[in-house]
Design a protein around this motif. Structure first.
Motif, PDB file in Angstrom:
ATOM      1  N   GLU A  45      -0.583  -0.348 -10.400  1.00 50.76           N
ATOM      2  CA  GLU A  45      -0.142  -0.064  -9.037  1.00 50.76           C
ATOM      3  C   GLU A  45      -0.022  -1.353  -8.227  1.00 50.76           C
ATOM      4  O   GLU A  45       0.936  -1.545  -7.469  1.00 50.76           O
ATOM      5  CB  GLU A  45      -1.130   0.887  -8.355  1.00 50.76           C
ATOM      6  CG  GLU A  45      -0.693   1.291  -6.964  1.00 50.76           C
ATOM      7  CD  GLU A  45      -1.604   2.328  -6.347  1.00 50.76           C
ATOM      8  OE1 GLU A  45      -1.254   2.842  -5.278  1.00 50.76           O
ATOM      9  OE2 GLU A  45      -2.655   2.623  -6.943  1.00 50.76           O
ATOM     10  N   ALA A  46      -1.002  -2.257  -8.401  1.00 48.49           N
ATOM     11  CA  ALA A  46      -0.943  -3.535  -7.690  1.00 48.49           C
ATOM     12  C   ALA A  46       0.270  -4.342  -8.134  1.00 48.49           C
ATOM     13  O   ALA A  46       0.943  -4.990  -7.319  1.00 48.49           O
ATOM     14  CB  ALA A  46      -2.226  -4.324  -7.942  1.00 48.49           C
ATOM     15  N   ARG A  70       3.112  -3.187  -9.325  1.00 51.78           N
ATOM     16  CA  ARG A  70       4.329  -2.587  -8.797  1.00 51.78           C
ATOM     17  C   ARG A  70       4.435  -2.803  -7.286  1.00 51.78           C
ATOM     18  O   ARG A  70       5.524  -2.899  -6.740  1.00 51.78           O
ATOM     19  CB  ARG A  70       4.351  -1.090  -9.125  1.00 51.78           C
ATOM     20  CG  ARG A  70       4.269  -0.818 -10.626  1.00 51.78           C
ATOM     21  CD  ARG A  70       4.522   0.615 -10.960  1.00 51.78           C
ATOM     22  NE  ARG A  70       5.944   0.922 -10.899  1.00 51.78           N
ATOM     23  CZ  ARG A  70       6.459   2.112 -11.181  1.00 51.78           C
ATOM     24  NH1 ARG A  70       5.694   3.089 -11.545  1.00 51.78           N
ATOM     25  NH2 ARG A  70       7.754   2.317 -11.088  1.00 51.78           N
ATOM     26  N   ALA A  71       3.296  -2.872  -6.626  1.00 54.09           N
ATOM     27  CA  ALA A  71       3.316  -3.161  -5.192  1.00 54.09           C
ATOM     28  C   ALA A  71       3.890  -4.557  -4.945  1.00 54.09           C
ATOM     29  O   ALA A  71       4.579  -4.795  -3.947  1.00 54.09           O
ATOM     30  CB  ALA A  71       1.915  -3.044  -4.612  1.00 54.09           C
ATOM     31  N   LYS A  72       3.588  -5.471  -5.848  1.00 50.55           N
ATOM     32  CA  LYS A  72       4.151  -6.823  -5.716  1.00 50.55           C
ATOM     33  C   LYS A  72       5.674  -6.782  -5.802  1.00 50.55           C
ATOM     34  O   LYS A  72       6.379  -7.485  -5.072  1.00 50.55           O
ATOM     35  CB  LYS A  72       3.593  -7.735  -6.806  1.00 50.55           C
ATOM     36  CG  LYS A  72       2.108  -8.023  -6.678  1.00 50.55           C
ATOM     37  CD  LYS A  72       1.615  -8.832  -7.859  1.00 50.55           C
ATOM     38  CE  LYS A  72       0.110  -9.046  -7.784  1.00 50.55           C
ATOM     39  NZ  LYS A  72      -0.411  -9.776  -8.965  1.00 50.55           N
ATOM     40  N   GLU A  95       7.539  -4.315  -4.992  1.00 49.57           N
ATOM     41  CA  GLU A  95       8.027  -3.719  -3.749  1.00 49.57           C
ATOM     42  C   GLU A  95       8.090  -4.772  -2.643  1.00 49.57           C
ATOM     43  O   GLU A  95       9.022  -4.796  -1.839  1.00 49.57           O
ATOM     44  CB  GLU A  95       7.098  -2.575  -3.337  1.00 49.57           C
ATOM     45  CG  GLU A  95       7.597  -1.812  -2.116  1.00 49.57           C
ATOM     46  CD  GLU A  95       6.730  -0.622  -1.783  1.00 49.57           C
ATOM     47  OE1 GLU A  95       7.036   0.080  -0.820  1.00 49.57           O
ATOM     48  OE2 GLU A  95       5.737  -0.403  -2.518  1.00 49.57           O
ATOM     49  N   THR A 141      10.355   1.887  -7.190  1.00 50.76           N
ATOM     50  CA  THR A 141       8.952   1.460  -7.082  1.00 50.76           C
ATOM     51  C   THR A 141       8.155   2.423  -6.228  1.00 50.76           C
ATOM     52  O   THR A 141       7.010   2.755  -6.526  1.00 50.76           O
ATOM     53  CB  THR A 141       8.882   0.037  -6.490  1.00 50.76           C
ATOM     54  OG1 THR A 141       9.639  -0.851  -7.308  1.00 50.76           O
ATOM     55  CG2 THR A 141       7.439  -0.440  -6.426  1.00 50.76           C
ATOM     56  N   ASP A 142       8.780   2.905  -5.127  1.00 46.73           N
ATOM     57  CA  ASP A 142       8.098   3.872  -4.269  1.00 46.73           C
ATOM     58  C   ASP A 142       7.754   5.137  -5.041  1.00 46.73           C
ATOM     59  O   ASP A 142       6.651   5.680  -4.946  1.00 46.73           O
ATOM     60  CB  ASP A 142       8.968   4.220  -3.060  1.00 46.73           C
ATOM     61  CG  ASP A 142       9.070   3.049  -2.095  1.00 46.73           C
ATOM     62  OD1 ASP A 142       8.191   2.172  -2.149  1.00 46.73           O
ATOM     63  OD2 ASP A 142      10.035   3.018  -1.306  1.00 46.73           O
ATOM     64  N   SER A 185       5.031   4.292  -7.581  1.00 48.12           N
ATOM     65  CA  SER A 185       3.748   4.089  -6.917  1.00 48.12           C
ATOM     66  C   SER A 185       3.099   5.418  -6.579  1.00 48.12           C
ATOM     67  O   SER A 185       1.885   5.587  -6.697  1.00 48.12           O
ATOM     68  CB  SER A 185       3.944   3.257  -5.646  1.00 48.12           C
ATOM     69  OG  SER A 185       2.728   3.077  -4.976  1.00 48.12           O
TER      70      SER A 185
END
Length: 580
Positions: free
Chosen positions: A348-349, A351-353, A355, A442-443, A446
């Motif tokens: 998750e971290a 994929r947050a990057k 985003e 990504t959203d 996530s």
């Protein structure tokens, strides 16, 4: 005869009875205490482990298993989408890198504009007189050139930031994939295998629960039997105390003292001694016989109880895990879930990057578009300035030929600037579109990861509570189990020497019978009858009363009948006197 009626001999026998009575009492109190403590611990352990299979087969575990199967299934699906993101990120890096060439052309064109602007000022200063107005060459062109230079510098700076962000994201993703190659796929298969192991352990637990319940019920029965058997200690104590009281009281009576509020005439000493010696001989002998039988049964029950305690604890260890009771499918699954939660959080971290990169790309392209608009405005102004410069050069004639060349160069460079800016934006516009679609994916991903992590955490909470219960049960088993066995074995051992006490009591019974060589009297005197009646009132055991009544029943019945006849005669005499 006189020696046989010696009060000192009777007191010695009473003292002889006191010693085994005290030993029996101390032994049975100690055994009872150990049995009580051991039974209480064993009862707690039995209830603890009987409840665990129900916990393993309960709704909470089913709910946890359902969450885990969802995690395992969707983790594999997530692995596929993560691979697609890798391709999208690589394409984004290519598109951003492709904008470098037109941006370099843009910077070169603006630099040339600055050089031409300087030449324009120098040339205009050499050919223009005081009366000529050529501010367009000395001021306007320089102003527009400086504005274009600042705008392109800002443009290039923003582009460098974008390039650095994309490169950093690409490098981070590469390192992440090197550390977590096929992690999600392996996670799904590993969780599936452990879930199968958990189902197997639950089946074993249910089977073990049946056996544990059977042994527990057997233990309850043995405890009840042992408690009943141990009552012989208290019963023996009371019967021996009564025998001691009888011997001591007889010694007092034979010594001329008062006992049971009675005194005994000297001519009744031998008769009373015969009666009491016979009575106490039978009481003590019967006590010894009953004690021997009951203490043997109590010792057997306690030994069996200790063996059953060992059996139920061995079953409980098998139920919890391996033969040492140090592992279980629940513990293994909990460890895997903790790792799964960590992995999902890492994904998750990561994929947050991405985003963040997508947002940065879109924001950067937006900023660059603003700069392109400024470049286009500068280009329009530069064309007006160049046109004004051409008019001025025409007015100068041959003297303005050099300025005409400079004006032409400025128009060409301005056109190149616009073309280069638009070419760069064409590349970056594609990156903005790619980042938009990438950010949307990504959203969605996530959200999936967040849901998966939530399910994993729910399952982990349930299984952690269950595993803690198992660990606490095992800790209690390892702590209290040896204590239970030790207490029960000590209880059984505490009775091992008690059978010898029966022989001691038999010897005292024989010695008591030897106090008198006469048979018990057929008729009881009033004093002796009262003494025996008072002695009977001290009995607390039905067996004592039965022995007493068997020995003196005929005598008591005859005396009772005589008393009834005497009373009847007196009543008839009183009635005749009343009638007269």
């Amino acid at each position: 005869m006189t020696s046989s009626a010696d009060p000192h001999a009777m007191r010695r026998l009473a003292d002889d009875l006191a010693r085994p009575r005290q030993d029996i009492e101390a032994a049975f109190v100690a055994v009872g205490g150990r049995l009580t403590d051991g039974a209480a611990l064993l009862n707690k352990l039995s209830k603890l482990f009987e409840a665990l299979p129900q916990t393993l087969g309960g709704e909470q575990v089913e709910e946890a298993s359902s969450h885990l199967r969802a995690v395992a299934s969707r983790a594999e699906h997530l692995a596929t989408s993560f691979a697609q993101e890798k391709s999208d990120l690589a394409r984004l890096a290519e598109v951003v890198a492709a904008a470098n060439s037109p941006i370099s052309d843009l910077k070169r064109a603006v630099k040339m504009m600055g050089i031409v602007s300087v030449n324009a000022r120098v040339t205009a200063a050499g050919i223009v007189g005081d009366s000529d107005d050529f501010e367009v060459f000395t001021t306007d062109i320089a102003t527009l050139s400086d504005s274009a230079s600042r705008t392109i510098q800002d443009f290039a700076q923003v582009y460098r930031q974008l390039t650095a962000e994309v490169d950093r994201a690409t490098s981070q993703r590469a390192r992440f994939e090197a550390a977590h190659a096929d992690t999600l796929t392996h996670l799904g298969s590993s969780l599936g295998s452990t879930l199968v192991a958990l189902d197997q352990q639950r089946a074993v637990a249910l089977e073990s629960s049946t056996e544990t319940g059977r042994v527990s019920r057997q233990i309850v029965g043995r405890i009840g039997s042992a408690v009943m058997s141990l009552q012989v200690g208290d019963a023996t104590r009371q019967r021996l105390e009564h025998a001691e009281l009888a011997l001591t009281s007889m010694a007092e009576l034979l010594g001329g003292e008062t006992a049971f509020d009675q005194t005994l005439p000297a001519d009744q000493h031998e008769t009373a001694l015969a009666a009491l010696a016979a009575l106490q001989h039978q009481q003590i002998a019967a006590t010894a016989q009953s004690f021997a039988q009951e203490v043997e049964q109590a010792e057997a029950d306690l030994s069996a109880l200790a063996a059953d305690a060992g059996t139920i604890m061995a079953r409980s260890r098998d139920f919890h895990g391996d033969e040492r009771g140090t592992s279980s499918a629940v513990a293994s699954l909990s460890a895997q879930l903790r790792r799964a939660v960590t992995i999902l959080a890492d994904f998750e971290a990561e994929r947050a990057k991405l985003e963040i990169v997508a947002q940065a790309v879109q924001e950067t392209v937006k900023t660059l578009l603003e700069h392109v608009a400024a470049v286009q405005e500068i280009e329009a102004n530069m064309r007006l300035v160049s046109l004004n410069a051409a008019v001025r050069c025409a007015q100068l004639g041959p003297r303005g030929a050099s300025l005409t060349v400079i004006a032409t160069q400025l128009r060409e460079l301005t056109s190149e600037t616009v073309i280069a800016a638009e070419a760069a934006m064409a590349r970056l516009g594609e990156s903005s579109t790619l980042a938009g679609s990438f950010g949307t994916a990504t959203d969605q991903g996530s959200g999936q990861i967040g849901e998966l992590e939530e399910q994993a955490n729910l399952a982990l909470d349930i299984l952690s509570t269950l595993d803690q219960a198992l660990a606490d049960a095992l800790k209690r088993l390892n702590s209290d189990g040896p204590k239970v066995i030790k207490l029960l074995e000590a209880a059984a051992g505490g009775l091992s020497g008690q059978s010898a006490m029966a022989e001691t009591l038999d010897d005292i019974a024989i010695a008591t019978a030897a106090l008198s060589t006469q048979a018990p009297p057929a008729q009881l005197t009033t004093e002796l009858s009262a003494i025996l009646a008072s002695l009977r009132k001290t009995y607390t055991m039905e067996a004592e009363r039965q022995i007493h009544d068997r020995l003196f029943a005929a005598t008591s019945s005859a005396q009772s009948a005589a008393s009834d006849e005497s009373g009847k005669a007196e009543q008839e005499a009183d009635l005749a006197e009343f009638m007269l």
